[in-house]
Design a protein around this motif. Structure first.
Motif, mmCIF file in Angstrom:
data_model
loop_
_atom_site.group_PDB
_atom_site.id
_atom_site.type_symbol
_atom_site.label_atom_id
_atom_site.label_comp_id
_atom_site.label_asym_id
_atom_site.label_seq_id
_atom_site.Cartn_x
_atom_site.Cartn_y
_atom_site.Cartn_z
ATOM 1 N N ARG A 87 0.719 -1.231 -0.028
ATOM 2 C CA ARG A 87 -0.122 0.028 -0.099
ATOM 3 C C ARG A 87 0.873 1.089 -0.111
ATOM 4 O O ARG A 87 0.414 2.404 -0.483
ATOM 5 N N VAL A 88 2.078 1.179 0.436
ATOM 6 C CA VAL A 88 2.919 2.352 0.497
ATOM 7 C C VAL A 88 4.137 2.152 -0.350
ATOM 8 O O VAL A 88 5.262 2.768 -0.256
ATOM 9 N N ASP A 89 4.131 1.286 -1.401
ATOM 10 C CA ASP A 89 5.141 1.043 -2.697
ATOM 11 C C ASP A 89 6.423 0.767 -2.037
ATOM 12 O O ASP A 89 7.446 1.145 -2.338
ATOM 13 N N MET A 90 6.480 -0.035 -0.926
ATOM 14 C CA MET A 90 7.602 -0.479 -0.531
ATOM 15 C C MET A 90 8.275 -1.696 -0.868
ATOM 16 O O MET A 90 9.143 -2.151 -0.890
ATOM 17 N N VAL A 91 7.169 -2.639 -1.440
ATOM 18 C CA VAL A 91 7.430 -3.847 -2.278
ATOM 19 C C VAL A 91 6.585 -3.709 -3.507
ATOM 20 O O VAL A 91 5.663 -3.007 -3.616
ATOM 21 N N THR A 92 7.330 -4.620 -4.463
ATOM 22 C CA THR A 92 6.288 -4.634 -5.831
ATOM 23 C C THR A 92 6.113 -6.224 -6.021
ATOM 24 O O THR A 92 6.797 -7.188 -5.422
ATOM 25 N N VAL A 145 13.028 3.741 0.271
ATOM 26 C CA VAL A 145 12.314 3.528 1.333
ATOM 27 C C VAL A 145 12.373 4.499 2.732
ATOM 28 O O VAL A 145 11.704 5.191 3.031
ATOM 29 N N ALA A 146 13.726 4.653 2.869
ATOM 30 C CA ALA A 146 14.248 5.514 3.896
ATOM 31 C C ALA A 146 14.021 6.635 3.564
ATOM 32 O O ALA A 146 13.260 7.716 4.548
ATOM 33 N N THR A 147 14.055 7.377 2.426
ATOM 34 C CA THR A 147 13.644 8.798 1.990
ATOM 35 C C THR A 147 12.258 8.876 2.464
ATOM 36 O O THR A 147 11.770 9.984 2.817
ATOM 37 N N SER A 148 11.447 8.019 1.933
ATOM 38 C CA SER A 148 10.076 8.234 2.072
ATOM 39 C C SER A 148 9.653 8.094 3.306
ATOM 40 O O SER A 148 8.829 9.007 4.049
ATOM 41 N N VAL A 149 10.154 7.173 4.317
ATOM 42 C CA VAL A 149 10.057 7.146 5.694
ATOM 43 C C VAL A 149 10.275 8.555 6.182
ATOM 44 O O VAL A 149 9.609 9.282 7.196
ATOM 45 N N LEU A 150 11.607 9.012 6.021
ATOM 46 C CA LEU A 150 11.831 10.361 6.820
ATOM 47 C C LEU A 150 11.037 11.556 6.205
ATOM 48 O O LEU A 150 10.650 12.378 7.055
ATOM 49 N N GLY A 161 7.889 11.280 5.519
ATOM 50 C CA GLY A 161 6.759 11.285 6.284
ATOM 51 C C GLY A 161 6.901 11.672 7.823
ATOM 52 O O GLY A 161 6.045 12.275 8.338
ATOM 53 N N PHE A 162 8.128 11.311 8.247
ATOM 54 C CA PHE A 162 8.133 11.479 9.751
ATOM 55 C C PHE A 162 8.298 12.921 10.048
ATOM 56 O O PHE A 162 7.722 13.823 10.705
ATOM 57 N N ASP A 163 8.916 13.666 8.930
ATOM 58 C CA ASP A 163 9.068 15.224 8.802
ATOM 59 C C ASP A 163 7.709 15.686 9.162
ATOM 60 O O ASP A 163 7.352 17.009 9.679
ATOM 61 N N ALA A 164 6.923 15.488 8.204
ATOM 62 C CA ALA A 164 5.443 15.981 7.967
ATOM 63 C C ALA A 164 4.796 15.589 9.262
ATOM 64 O O ALA A 164 4.068 16.514 9.891
ATOM 65 N N TRP A 165 4.979 14.475 9.842
ATOM 66 C CA TRP A 165 4.364 14.218 11.140
ATOM 67 C C TRP A 165 4.880 15.173 12.176
ATOM 68 O O TRP A 165 3.933 15.437 13.224
ATOM 69 N N ARG A 166 6.166 15.204 12.264
ATOM 70 C CA ARG A 166 6.773 16.030 13.457
ATOM 71 C C ARG A 166 6.154 17.304 13.207
ATOM 72 O O ARG A 166 5.940 18.230 14.372
ATOM 73 N N SER A 167 6.093 17.903 11.890
ATOM 74 C CA SER A 167 5.516 19.469 11.711
ATOM 75 C C SER A 167 3.962 19.335 12.317
ATOM 76 O O SER A 167 3.735 20.499 12.905
ATOM 77 N N THR A 168 3.214 18.345 12.058
ATOM 78 C CA THR A 168 1.880 18.445 12.342
ATOM 79 C C THR A 168 1.940 18.107 14.016
ATOM 80 O O THR A 168 1.197 19.027 14.818
ATOM 81 N N VAL A 169 2.965 17.677 14.632
ATOM 82 C CA VAL A 169 2.988 17.469 15.975
ATOM 83 C C VAL A 169 3.034 18.926 16.897
ATOM 84 O O VAL A 169 2.530 19.406 17.578
#
Length: 320
Positions: free
Chosen positions: A49-54, A68-73, A75-83
């Motif tokens: 669902r998050v395109d980490m496997v095909t 994958v790591a770039t995508s995770v980071l 998302g984490f930056d966006a989450w941190r901004s929301t927090v």
């Protein structure tokens, strides 16, 4: 998404197995990851669902770990901004709610307009020297109460109590309030106008203040009204009032003839830029005495005590 990098999670075990063994079936992954096949299929569905496997037919492959790591980071930056944004909003509500228990600030909460009026009357009875106020909407006094308060102020001023009030520039939105203001000014109140005063405030002598706070977005109710007793908080409110008073425009200037001669406009512009009397004299080719006299008249006209203040007020009135 972060589960991919959490050792021991199903997502991490399945993804790691695919990194090492591309093109693997769920049954093979179950053996490699040490998981039951249904758990492997759930992990693959989540990762897909998050395109980490095909998927290719019945086999699966891992997306590149750096992608994958770039995508995770990200998302984490966006989450941190929301927090952080949520933290600021919640802290505003937290502080607002706890003004009801702000004993350290030496304040009391006035729970109703009736209680506020009663306390205001008590403070008026106790005042001996001066009343300072910031008057802005919303207004809660009806016509009868406004007339009563106006009469009380007139009696106090006749007895020698000084009143200084900063009014919001949109005073014309309330004809009753505007008419009352003009009568109190005519009777000796010192009044100035500010475009957007930050609060409603009344300070009696240096002994007490009534402060009305607008609630932050998301808070229930309307204004919160505080009675502030002698404290560092009261001292701060007094300093805020005096700072706003220096920047506000005298009320009589607002409604006065605002036309300036070309010469006065030049003098005012040079004054606001920090030019000395001698520099203005040389620049405009007039005597220093003339500059001093006209500058003093401009300061008086603006109700300003310093050239910086005159510049602020002149700009506010559109004279510069």
């Amino acid at each position: 998404m972060i589960g991919v990098f959490e050792p021991g999670s199903d997502s991490a075990r399945v993804y790691r197995a695919l990194v090492s063994h591309p093109g693997t079936s769920p049954a093979q992954l179950a053996e490699l990851a040490g998981l039951a096949e249904p758990r492997v299929r759930r992990a693959l569905a989540e990762l897909g669902r998050v395109d980490m496997v095909t998927r290719s037919g019945e086999t699966w492959d891992a997306q590149r770990p750096d992608v994958v790591a770039t995508s995770v980071l990200r998302g984490f930056d966006a989450w941190r901004s929301t927090v952080r944004e949520t933290e600021e909003e919640l802290m505003s509500l937290f502080r607002f709610a706890r003004t009801r228990d702000s004993r350290s600030l030496n304040v009391e909460v006035l729970d109703s307009p009736a209680e506020t009026f009663a306390v205001y009357e008590q403070l008026q009875d106790a005042v001996r020297d001066q009343v300072r106020g910031i008057d802005r909407p919303p207004y809660y006094w009806d016509e009868a109460e406004l007339a009563r308060q106006e009469q009380r102020q007139l009696e106090q001023m006749a007895a020698g109590i000084a009143y200084r009030t900063i009014y919001q520039e949109s005073k014309r939105d309330s004809p009753l309030r505007s008419a009352s203001m003009m009568r109190t000014i005519a009777s000796g109140e010192k009044a100035r106008i500010l475009r957007e005063p930050p609060v409603k405030l009344t300070i009696t002598d240096d002994q007490a203040a009534i402060l009305a706070l607008d609630p932050p977005p998301g808070a229930e109710g309307s204004l919160v009204v505080l009675l502030v007793h002698p404290s560092g908080f009261l001292d701060t409110l007094i300093r805020i009032f005096e700072s706003l008073w220096r920047l506000a425009v005298p009320a009589d200037v607002v409604d006065a003839d605002q036309e300036l001669s070309a010469g006065d406009r030049e003098i005012l512009s040079l004054m606001a830029s920090g030019a000395t009397d001698d520099a203005i004299s040389r620049r405009l080719g007039m005597s220093r005495r003339t500059v001093v006299r006209r500058a003093a008249r401009l300061l008086e006209r603006l109700g300003a005590s310093t050239r910086f203040q005159a510049g602020v007020q002149a700009a506010h009135r559109g004279w510069l």
